[in-house]
Write an enzyme that holds these catalytic residues in place. Structure first.
Site, short mmCIF file in Angstrom:
data_model
loop_
_atom_site.label_atom_id
_atom_site.label_comp_id
_atom_site.label_asym_id
_atom_site.label_seq_id
_atom_site.Cartn_x
_atom_site.Cartn_y
_atom_site.Cartn_z
N GLY A 144 0.71 -1.38 0.16
CA GLY A 144 0.02 -0.13 -0.08
C GLY A 144 0.72 1.04 0.10
CE1 TYR A 199 -10.77 4.46 6.83
CE2 TYR A 199 -10.75 6.25 8.36
CZ TYR A 199 -10.23 5.52 7.71
OH TYR A 199 -8.83 5.37 7.20
CE LYS A 256 -8.82 2.69 9.35
NZ LYS A 256 -8.03 1.73 8.89
#
Ligand code: NAP
Length: 233
Positions: free
Chosen positions: A12, A127, A131
Site C-alpha cells: 500500500g 470508518y 479504527k
C-alpha cells in the site's frame, strides 16, 4: 542493530515507503513482508527482505511467518467503496486484529499500527468506529509496546484511482502549504515517524501519535519549514 521486523500491508501507499525506510535503516537486518501477493524488488535491496504470501482468511495456518520477529508494522486497509461494508470490516478490523494476535503469540514485542485521525470506537460511522475498535482490541493484547499512528489525509501519488480522495488531496494542497501539520500528512512522513518511534525509547506501553505528533516525530519543525519555503522562492 540486528533487529527483525515484519510489515503487513507493504504494497500500500504507506507500506511501500515504510519498506524503503526499513531497507535504509541500519537497525534491521531482517524484514519479512507479509501480504497476499508478491512484488518485485531490485536485487540489491532484496537482501534483507523476505516476502511471504499468505491467505489472511486462514492466517492461523501461517503462524510460522510471524515467528521471532521483534517489531511489527501494520499498514493494512481498504475502502468501503472498493470492498463493500463487510469487506472493509474484514480487512480493517479482522485482518489487522488477527495479524496482531498472531504476532503477539509468536513473540512480537513492539507493534505499530497505522490507524486514522478520528478513530473512535463509539462513533456511529463505520470508518472511525472500526479504527477505534481495532485500537482498543490491540491495547488489550499486552504488547510490551504498542504505537498507534493516527494520520489525517495521506498525501501521495496514489496508484489506485480513488476520485473522492484525489479531489480532497487537490483541494487540500493550499491548506497543506499553509498549515502542513493540520489535516494532511505525506506518506513518507508517516513512515519516517514509525521508524523514529521504533528507535526511540519509550516508558509507555501504549502511545498514540496524532497527525501533528507524526509530523514532529518525523522531524518537522517550523524553522525547517521557513528555511524550505525560503529556498523554494
Ligand atoms: N487514505 C487516507 O488518506 C488515510 C488517512 C488516514 C488513515 N488511513 C489508513 O492508513 C492505512 C494505510 O493506508 P494506505 O493508503 O497506505 O492503504 P492502501 O494503499 O490502500 O494499502 C492497503 C494495504 O492493505 C492490503 N490489503 C487490502 N485489502 C486486502 C485484502 N483483502 N487482503 C490482504 N491485503 C489487503 C493492500 O494489499 P494489495 O496491494 O494487495 O491490495 C495494501 O498492502 C489504512 O488503514 C488506512 O485506512 C488512510
Amino acid at each position: 542493530m540486528n533487529k527483525s521486523a515484519f510489515v503487513v500491508g507493504y504494497t500500500g501507499e504507506v507500506g511501500k515507503v515504510l519498506v524503503e525506510e526499513l531497507i535504509d535503516s541500519k537497525i534491521f537486518s531482517r524484514v519479512v513482508l507479509i501480504g497476499r501477493r508478491e512484488v518485485k524488488y531490485e536485487e540489491d535491496t532484496h537482501q534483507k527482505l523476505e516476502q511471504k504470501v499468505i491467505d489472511f482468511d486462514d492466517i492461523e495456518s501461517h503462524s510460522s511467518v510471524f515467528s521471532g520477529l521483534d517489531v511489527g508494522y501494520c499498514c493494512l486497509g481498504t475502502t468501503r467503496g472498493k470492498s463493500g461494508k463487510d469487506g472493509f470490516y474484514k480487512v480493517d478490523h479482522d485482518y489487522v486484529v488477527n495479524s496482531a494476535k498472531l504476532a503477539k503469540s509468536e513473540g512480537c514485542k513492539h507493534f505499530n499500527l497505522v490507524s486514522s485521525q478520528g478513530a473512535n470506537k463509539d462513533s456511529s460511522l463505520l470508518y472511525p468506529k472500526t479504527k477505534g475498535e481495532v485500537e482498543e482490541e490491540l491495547k488489550g493484547m499486552g504488547f510490551d509496546r504498542l504505537s498507534i499512528y493516527r494520520p489525517a489525509l495521506l498525501m501521495c501519488n496514489r496508484q489506485e484511482s480513488r476520485w473522492g480522495e484525489a479531489a480532497a488531496r487537490f483541494l487540500m494542497k493550499p491548506v497543506q502549504a499553509a498549515f502542513p501539520t493540520w489535516i494532511t500528512v505525506p506518506t513518507k512522513t508517516v513512515a519516517k515517524a514509525m521508524i523514529t518511534a521504533t528507535v526511540s525509547p519509550s516508558n509507555q506501553s501504549v502511545e498514540v501519535f496524532d497527525n501533528k505528533a507524526i509530523h514532529l516525530l518525523a522531524g518537522y519543525s517550523k524553522s525547517k519549514k521557513s528555511k524550505d519555503d525560503a529556498e523554494k522562492k
